[in-house]
Design a protein around this motif. Structure first.
Motif, PDB file in Angstrom:
ATOM      1  N   LEU A   1      -6.169 -45.806 -17.109  1.00  0.00           N
ATOM      2  CA  LEU A   1      -5.778 -47.060 -16.514  1.00  0.00           C
ATOM      3  C   LEU A   1      -5.067 -47.977 -17.504  1.00  0.00           C
ATOM      4  O   LEU A   1      -4.535 -49.008 -17.133  1.00  0.00           O
ATOM      5  N   GLN A   2      -5.062 -47.613 -18.788  1.00  0.00           N
ATOM      6  CA  GLN A   2      -4.351 -48.415 -19.769  1.00  0.00           C
ATOM      7  C   GLN A   2      -2.848 -48.177 -19.708  1.00  0.00           C
ATOM      8  O   GLN A   2      -2.079 -48.886 -20.327  1.00  0.00           O
ATOM      9  N   LEU A   3      -2.408 -47.166 -18.967  1.00  0.00           N
ATOM     10  CA  LEU A   3      -0.981 -46.877 -18.853  1.00  0.00           C
ATOM     11  C   LEU A   3      -0.277 -48.005 -18.119  1.00  0.00           C
ATOM     12  O   LEU A   3      -0.800 -48.547 -17.154  1.00  0.00           O
ATOM     13  N   PRO A   4       0.940 -48.390 -18.540  1.00  0.00           N
ATOM     14  CA  PRO A   4       1.667 -49.450 -17.876  1.00  0.00           C
ATOM     15  C   PRO A   4       2.078 -49.070 -16.465  1.00  0.00           C
ATOM     16  O   PRO A   4       2.184 -47.897 -16.128  1.00  0.00           O
ATOM     17  N   LEU A   5       2.323 -50.066 -15.646  1.00  0.00           N
ATOM     18  CA  LEU A   5       2.655 -49.847 -14.238  1.00  0.00           C
ATOM     19  C   LEU A   5       3.897 -48.992 -14.083  1.00  0.00           C
ATOM     20  O   LEU A   5       3.977 -48.152 -13.192  1.00  0.00           O
ATOM     21  N   CYS A   6       4.880 -49.146 -14.980  1.00  0.00           N
ATOM     22  CA  CYS A   6       6.125 -48.384 -14.854  1.00  0.00           C
ATOM     23  C   CYS A   6       5.888 -46.888 -14.976  1.00  0.00           C
ATOM     24  O   CYS A   6       6.696 -46.083 -14.527  1.00  0.00           O
ATOM     25  N   ALA A   7       4.748 -46.506 -15.592  1.00  0.00           N
ATOM     26  CA  ALA A   7       4.469 -45.088 -15.768  1.00  0.00           C
ATOM     27  C   ALA A   7       3.702 -44.507 -14.597  1.00  0.00           C
ATOM     28  O   ALA A   7       3.434 -43.330 -14.565  1.00  0.00           O
ATOM     29  N   THR A   8       3.315 -45.344 -13.644  1.00  0.00           N
ATOM     30  CA  THR A   8       2.471 -44.846 -12.561  1.00  0.00           C
ATOM     31  C   THR A   8       3.047 -45.109 -11.178  1.00  0.00           C
ATOM     32  O   THR A   8       2.687 -44.436 -10.230  1.00  0.00           O
ATOM     33  N   SER A   9       3.929 -46.122 -11.015  1.00  0.00           N
ATOM     34  CA  SER A   9       4.447 -46.460  -9.687  1.00  0.00           C
ATOM     35  C   SER A   9       5.618 -45.554  -9.345  1.00  0.00           C
ATOM     36  O   SER A   9       6.765 -45.944  -9.392  1.00  0.00           O
ATOM     37  N   THR A  10       5.325 -44.304  -9.017  1.00  0.00           N
ATOM     38  CA  THR A  10       6.348 -43.305  -8.794  1.00  0.00           C
ATOM     39  C   THR A  10       6.083 -42.571  -7.494  1.00  0.00           C
ATOM     40  O   THR A  10       5.052 -42.732  -6.864  1.00  0.00           O
ATOM     41  N   LYS A  11       7.041 -41.734  -7.113  1.00  0.00           N
ATOM     42  CA  LYS A  11       6.880 -40.878  -5.938  1.00  0.00           C
ATOM     43  C   LYS A  11       5.646 -39.989  -6.096  1.00  0.00           C
ATOM     44  O   LYS A  11       4.882 -39.785  -5.153  1.00  0.00           O
ATOM     45  N   MET A  12       5.471 -39.460  -7.312  1.00  0.00           N
ATOM     46  CA  MET A  12       4.316 -38.607  -7.563  1.00  0.00           C
ATOM     47  C   MET A  12       3.013 -39.359  -7.333  1.00  0.00           C
ATOM     48  O   MET A  12       2.090 -38.869  -6.668  1.00  0.00           O
ATOM     49  N   MET A  13       2.907 -40.566  -7.881  1.00  0.00           N
ATOM     50  CA  MET A  13       1.668 -41.323  -7.731  1.00  0.00           C
ATOM     51  C   MET A  13       1.460 -41.730  -6.279  1.00  0.00           C
ATOM     52  O   MET A  13       0.327 -41.730  -5.783  1.00  0.00           O
ATOM     53  N   HIS A  14       2.535 -42.039  -5.578  1.00  0.00           N
ATOM     54  CA  HIS A  14       2.423 -42.371  -4.156  1.00  0.00           C
ATOM     55  C   HIS A  14       1.892 -41.167  -3.389  1.00  0.00           C
ATOM     56  O   HIS A  14       1.032 -41.313  -2.504  1.00  0.00           O
ATOM     57  N   PHE A  15       2.367 -39.986  -3.746  1.00  0.00           N
ATOM     58  CA  PHE A  15       1.931 -38.767  -3.071  1.00  0.00           C
ATOM     59  C   PHE A  15       0.464 -38.483  -3.372  1.00  0.00           C
ATOM     60  O   PHE A  15      -0.322 -38.171  -2.464  1.00  0.00           O
ATOM     61  N   LEU A  16       0.069 -38.588  -4.645  1.00  0.00           N
ATOM     62  CA  LEU A  16      -1.323 -38.329  -5.017  1.00  0.00           C
ATOM     63  C   LEU A  16      -2.266 -39.352  -4.379  1.00  0.00           C
ATOM     64  O   LEU A  16      -3.370 -39.010  -3.941  1.00  0.00           O
ATOM     65  N   ASN A  17      -1.829 -40.599  -4.309  1.00  0.00           N
ATOM     66  CA  ASN A  17      -2.634 -41.620  -3.627  1.00  0.00           C
ATOM     67  C   ASN A  17      -2.799 -41.273  -2.153  1.00  0.00           C
ATOM     68  O   ASN A  17      -3.865 -41.482  -1.562  1.00  0.00           O
ATOM     69  N   GLY A  18      -1.727 -40.730  -1.563  1.00  0.00           N
ATOM     70  CA  GLY A  18      -1.790 -40.324  -0.159  1.00  0.00           C
ATOM     71  C   GLY A  18      -2.768 -39.174   0.053  1.00  0.00           C
ATOM     72  O   GLY A  18      -3.502 -39.142   1.043  1.00  0.00           O
ATOM     73  N   LEU A  19      -2.797 -38.231  -0.895  1.00  0.00           N
ATOM     74  CA  LEU A  19      -3.766 -37.136  -0.805  1.00  0.00           C
ATOM     75  C   LEU A  19      -5.196 -37.667  -0.895  1.00  0.00           C
ATOM     76  O   LEU A  19      -6.091 -37.225  -0.177  1.00  0.00           O
ATOM     77  N   TRP A  20      -5.406 -38.637  -1.781  1.00  0.00           N
ATOM     78  CA  TRP A  20      -6.749 -39.217  -1.934  1.00  0.00           C
ATOM     79  C   TRP A  20      -7.195 -39.920  -0.653  1.00  0.00           C
ATOM     80  O   TRP A  20      -8.359 -39.831  -0.264  1.00  0.00           O
ATOM     81  N   LYS A  21      -6.257 -40.587   0.006  1.00  0.00           N
ATOM     82  CA  LYS A  21      -6.595 -41.301   1.246  1.00  0.00           C
ATOM     83  C   LYS A  21      -7.055 -40.349   2.349  1.00  0.00           C
ATOM     84  O   LYS A  21      -7.777 -40.754   3.260  1.00  0.00           O
ATOM     85  N   LEU A  22      -6.639 -39.081   2.258  1.00  0.00           N
ATOM     86  CA  LEU A  22      -7.098 -38.095   3.236  1.00  0.00           C
ATOM     87  C   LEU A  22      -8.567 -37.740   3.030  1.00  0.00           C
ATOM     88  O   LEU A  22      -9.178 -37.114   3.887  1.00  0.00           O
ATOM     89  N   GLN A  23      -9.117 -38.131   1.882  1.00  0.00           N
ATOM     90  CA  GLN A  23     -10.524 -37.902   1.536  1.00  0.00           C
ATOM     91  C   GLN A  23     -10.941 -36.432   1.632  1.00  0.00           C
ATOM     92  O   GLN A  23     -11.905 -36.082   2.325  1.00  0.00           O
ATOM     93  N   PRO A  24     -10.241 -35.573   0.924  1.00  0.00           N
ATOM     94  CA  PRO A  24     -10.644 -34.155   0.931  1.00  0.00           C
ATOM     95  C   PRO A  24     -11.964 -33.962   0.208  1.00  0.00           C
ATOM     96  O   PRO A  24     -12.240 -34.642  -0.790  1.00  0.00           O
ATOM     97  N   ARG A  25     -12.752 -33.049   0.700  1.00  0.00           N
ATOM     98  CA  ARG A  25     -14.005 -32.732   0.018  1.00  0.00           C
ATOM     99  C   ARG A  25     -13.728 -31.997  -1.288  1.00  0.00           C
ATOM    100  O   ARG A  25     -14.471 -32.122  -2.260  1.00  0.00           O
ATOM    101  N   VAL A  26     -12.648 -31.222  -1.292  1.00  0.00           N
ATOM    102  CA  VAL A  26     -12.257 -30.511  -2.501  1.00  0.00           C
ATOM    103  C   VAL A  26     -10.742 -30.309  -2.487  1.00  0.00           C
ATOM    104  O   VAL A  26     -10.136 -30.148  -1.421  1.00  0.00           O
TER     105      VAL A  26
END
Length: 417
Positions: free
Chosen positions: A256-281
């Protein structure tokens, strides 16, 4: 010239050619490529074979500075669906990597879903029915009552999805398994996770086999459109920061110490979307390589290191004249190498990064590490027995690496929410 000396010589010339191209010294690069043409060969040892495809990539890199020549020569080659499936099957047969990934993934899903009547799996790159045939077999062995298995398969090629659907239905009938396959024709870049047929609260698993790194091309295209030179170095800066924090990479707080510019990307948006699906694994398999560099010279060096080892795997297990091997190397691995070396921006899809870079991304999205199944490890180890003594499995920080002579080539990691 002996094999080892020849390999070092080829590596030096390839490195020099890349530097010449970056500096605009095209005539010097041409001279270097001429030397390589007399030494490299798609039928030689591992280093000669790899050098063949890297030199082709460097030649394409030069030609792409023009507009008409690449089009006239048809530098962008496309395979038919049948050809694509054939070479992927050759990769599956000749190497143990995908088999190991499928075994670990299936065991992780079966253990996470124990006792469930309905299981939903999202396959982010559904091109191979073998993975889910193994899961059905595993579920049949481990559960008294067969669950209803729903698979949502995502692929950009409709024909491939149709083939997977047909194959799975035939095998499900043989196993007396209740199966539903939902085919979604999409690229990863255009996939809207919110539109997936996921019911709230249903037991969900996600599998990604050699897929996530492709989204980094979209991030690079977004960065290249920015005006700030500092921001345009996003991909490398992110990797460098991860390297500096490697000792704390298992900690979410360090990520979480990484700056916002290193995380606000298509990849992070996609991974956040996967997390929202709440997969068990969720199980992720990726190349343990770091070819995603902006520098051409670095990409050449990293490609030599990774693909040199990958080609070397076959030297002691498969004949150099085996037709399936030659075709697979040329049309699959060779094209990957050329994509890494010759392409830039959104066209460069093969952007492998090491697990040490994926971990903080996944942790930032909210995922935590799961455990590798002990029984799965035992089964995976058995699968390696037929592939020679050079292959081995290594576990580190609850992640699995498939290695060749102690060099990690692919990683498999399990994640939970």
């Amino acid at each position: 010239m002996k094999g080892e000396d020849r390999g070092k010589y080829l590596a030096r010339i390839l490195n020099a050619c890349a530097k010449f191209i970056e500096s605009g010294s095209i005539m010097n690069a041409d001279t270097g490529l001429d030397y390589i043409a007399h030494i490299a060969s798609p039928y030689g040892d591992a280093m000669q074979r790899v050098a063949t495809y890297i030199s082709e990539g460097l030649a394409c890199q030069i030609l792409k500075k023009f507009h008409g020549i690449p089009k006239a020569l048809s530098l962008s080659k496309t395979m038919s669906t049948s050809e694509e499936q054939l070479v992927k099957k050759s990769f599956f047969d000749l190497y143990p990597f995908l088999k190991i990934a499928y075994v670990i993934t299936s065991h992780a899903i079966a253990e996470a879903m124990e006792g469930e009547e309905v299981i939903h799996v999202i396959d982010l790159g559904a091109s191979d029915a073998a993975q889910w045939i193994y899961l059905m077999q595993r579920l049949k062995e481990s559960q008294k009552n067969h669950p209803f298995l729903k698979i949502t398969g995502i692929h950009e090629n409709k024909e491939i999805l149709e083939q997977v659907t047909t194959h799975l239905r035939v095998e499900a009938e043989k196993l007396n398994f209740h199966l539903q396959f939902n085919a979604i024709v999409r690229t990863m870049e255009n996939l809207d996770l919110e539109e997936l047929p996921v019911k709230k609260g249903e037991p969900l698993a996600i599998s990604s086999v050699l897929q996530l790194h492709k989204l980094l091309a979209t991030d690079d295209a977004m960065v290249c459109s920015r005006s700030s030179p500092a921001e345009s170095m996003h991909q490398r800066t992110f990797a460098e920061m991860i390297g500096k924090q490697k000792t704390n990479s298992s900690s979410v707080s360090s990520s979480l110490q990484l700056p916002l510019c290193a995380t606000s990307t298509k990849m992070m948006h996609f991974l956040n979307g996967l997390w929202k699906l709440q997969p068990r694994v969720m199980v992720i398999t990726e190349q343990e390589s770091n070819v995603n560099c902006s520098s051409l010279t670095e990409r050449v060096d990293k490609a030599l290191d990774f693909y040199g080892a990958l080609f070397n795997c076959l030297e002691s297990t498969v004949s150099t004249t085996l037709v399936e091997r030659i075709i697979m190397e040329r049309t699959l691995l060779g094209e990957e190498i050329k994509n890494i070396v010759a392409c830039e921006g959104v066209e460069r899809k093969e952007r492998h990064e090491k697990l040490e870079t994926w971990i903080p991304r996944l942790e930032l999205a909210g995922f935590g590490k799961g455990h590798i199944s002990h029984h799965g490890m035992m089964q995976a180890t058995k699968r390696l027995h037929g592939y020679g003594n050079g292959y081995k499995l290594c576990q580190e920080n609850n992640c699995l690496f498939v290695c060749w002579n102690d060099k990690p080539l692919f990683s498999v990691s399990v994640w939970t929410v």
